[in-house]
Design a protein around this motif. Structure first.
Motif, short mmCIF file in Angstrom:
data_model
loop_
_atom_site.label_atom_id
_atom_site.label_comp_id
_atom_site.label_asym_id
_atom_site.label_seq_id
_atom_site.Cartn_x
_atom_site.Cartn_y
_atom_site.Cartn_z
N ALA A 206 72.93 100.21 38.20
CA ALA A 206 72.54 100.35 39.86
C ALA A 206 72.95 98.68 40.37
O ALA A 206 73.52 99.08 41.57
CB ALA A 206 71.07 100.44 39.74
N GLY A 207 72.84 97.62 39.60
CA GLY A 207 73.06 96.61 40.40
C GLY A 207 74.59 96.28 40.52
O GLY A 207 75.16 95.89 41.71
N CYS A 208 75.46 96.85 39.30
CA CYS A 208 77.11 96.69 39.60
C CYS A 208 77.43 97.33 40.95
O CYS A 208 78.22 97.22 41.89
CB CYS A 208 77.68 97.38 38.56
N ALA A 209 76.71 98.85 41.03
CA ALA A 209 77.41 99.69 41.97
C ALA A 209 76.92 98.89 43.33
O ALA A 209 77.69 99.05 44.18
CB ALA A 209 76.73 101.04 41.96
N GLY A 210 75.69 98.60 43.41
CA GLY A 210 75.28 97.89 44.82
C GLY A 210 76.20 96.85 45.16
O GLY A 210 76.59 96.70 46.40
N GLN A 211 76.43 95.99 44.04
CA GLN A 211 77.34 94.84 44.42
C GLN A 211 78.89 95.04 44.96
O GLN A 211 79.19 94.29 45.94
CB GLN A 211 77.41 93.89 43.31
N ARG A 212 78.98 96.41 44.61
CA ARG A 212 80.39 96.67 45.07
C ARG A 212 80.34 97.44 46.51
O ARG A 212 81.39 98.08 46.67
CB ARG A 212 81.44 97.70 43.97
N GLY A 213 79.12 97.49 47.09
CA GLY A 213 79.18 98.06 48.26
C GLY A 213 78.83 99.62 48.35
O GLY A 213 78.87 100.27 49.35
N ILE A 214 78.30 100.14 47.19
CA ILE A 214 78.02 101.52 47.29
C ILE A 214 76.46 101.66 47.51
O ILE A 214 75.48 100.90 46.95
CB ILE A 214 78.50 102.01 45.87
N ASP A 215 76.18 102.71 48.09
CA ASP A 215 74.67 102.67 48.49
C ASP A 215 74.02 103.14 46.98
O ASP A 215 74.43 104.04 46.04
CB ASP A 215 74.22 104.10 49.30
N SER A 216 72.84 102.29 46.58
CA SER A 216 72.47 102.56 45.11
C SER A 216 71.02 102.50 45.13
O SER A 216 70.34 101.42 45.65
CB SER A 216 73.33 101.06 44.40
N ILE A 217 70.59 103.23 44.31
CA ILE A 217 68.98 103.50 44.17
C ILE A 217 68.65 102.98 42.53
O ILE A 217 69.42 103.58 41.80
CB ILE A 217 68.54 104.70 44.31
N GLY A 218 67.73 102.21 42.49
CA GLY A 218 67.72 101.77 41.11
C GLY A 218 66.18 101.76 40.52
O GLY A 218 65.20 101.72 41.19
N TYR A 219 65.78 102.23 39.42
CA TYR A 219 64.61 102.22 38.93
C TYR A 219 64.38 101.06 38.02
O TYR A 219 65.29 100.53 37.37
CB TYR A 219 64.20 103.44 38.12
N ALA A 220 63.30 100.36 38.26
CA ALA A 220 63.26 98.79 37.53
C ALA A 220 61.82 98.47 37.22
O ALA A 220 60.64 98.82 37.89
CB ALA A 220 63.68 97.84 38.52
N ASP A 221 61.75 97.96 35.98
CA ASP A 221 60.41 97.38 35.50
C ASP A 221 60.01 96.02 35.98
O ASP A 221 60.85 95.63 36.65
CB ASP A 221 60.57 97.17 33.85
N SER A 222 58.82 95.80 35.73
CA SER A 222 58.18 94.38 36.23
C SER A 222 58.86 93.16 35.52
O SER A 222 58.92 92.06 35.97
CB SER A 222 56.75 94.36 35.96
N ASN A 223 59.64 93.40 34.44
CA ASN A 223 60.47 92.27 33.88
C ASN A 223 62.04 92.24 34.31
O ASN A 223 62.90 91.69 33.64
CB ASN A 223 60.52 92.22 32.35
#
Length: 269
Positions: A206-223
């Motif tokens: 998710a982070g890579c896609a968002g960094q490249r300017g693509i609309d990105s949704i990510g699930y993420a844990d507290s860590n």
């Protein structure tokens, strides 16, 4: 949690919050406080493993600033003196993020968008992504087929049940790396194919896609603070806070049912 009932239809908000807490997807989660703080510190110290494909520059060099965002967007304990023991994810924030995600999914369905799914947590989130992909395909979206023969991080990137995963030694791999997503996006560009309109993933995918300017949704844990920082900065569209690997993947089913219902999507067999 043996014998815990699994809701068979889309729950109400109150029912989902109760379920998230009972299954420890949110509430008092299994990820310990000292592990959370260790990851926040390493991110602040510039360890790129914890940046999850984002370029954070020198904007998050204070661990306390990272903790403040995590308290606001994930619901961890905001007391910097709480150094060990139990930590939390606020289930209200989880459902708020699912509601924001549902708005994006509804837009994707209405626009018949190209959507790419990927996971670095195949043991926990694979079926969450698979169910969402099936519902979007039924609504007319194109689920992006990745190029064949891709390699990253000494493994192979391929699709399983419409979801891009990393495989090593005939095993689906748990990975935080952004390199598999980079391999997909670079591969699509080499073939002259359009990039996704939307990526739904987790970790470095998710982070890579968002960094490249693509609309990105990510699930993420507290860590996994990077994706929450990415949403705070506008690099990620939505970050959903949850424990991303609970003891039984079926515990995520009511959450997925809630998400699809909120998006106006029809679950598929």
């Amino acid at each position: 949690m043996d014998g815990m009932p699994i809701l068979s239809s889309a729950p109400s908000r109150a029912e989902l919050i109760d379920h998230l807490v009972r299954t420890r997807i949110a509430g008092d989660v299994a990820t310990p406080r000292d592990n959370n703080l260790s990851h926040y510190r390493k991110l602040a110290n510039g360890d790129r493993h914890y940046w999850l494909g984002l370029e954070l520059g020198d904007r998050w060099t204070d661990e306390q600033d990272v903790l403040a965002v995590m308290a606001e967007r994930c619901g961890v304990v905001d007391d910097p003196e709480h150094r060990a023991g139990q930590d939390t994810i606020d289930p209200e924030l989880t459902v708020d993020a699912l509601d924001r995600m549902a708005v994006v999914l509804r837009k994707a369905a209405e626009g018949k968008q190209r959507v790419l799914f990927a996971t670095g947590h195949p043991g926990g989130l694979l079926d969450v992504h698979r169910s969402t992909a099936s519902a979007l395909r039924a609504a007319g979206c194109e689920i992006v087929v990745i190029p064949s023969g891709l390699q990253a991080d000494e493994g192979y990137v391929f699709q399983f049940c419409d979801i891009a995963v990393l495989e090593r030694g005939a095993t689906l791999w748990h990975t935080h790396s952004p390199e598999p997503m980079a391999a997909i996006l670079d591969g699509l560009a080499r073939e002259g194919r359009p990039l996704p309109d939307l990526v739904i993933a987790d970790h470095g995918w998710a982070g890579c896609a968002g960094q490249r300017g693509i609309d990105s949704i990510g699930y993420a844990d507290s860590n996994d603070p990077a994706l929450f920082l990415g949403e705070a900065e506008g690099t990620l569209t939505v970050t959903v806070p949850l424990d991303d690997h609970v003891v039984d993947p079926r515990f995520y089913d009511p959450m997925t049912a809630y998400l699809l219902a909120a998006a106006g999507l029809t679950p598929q067999p």
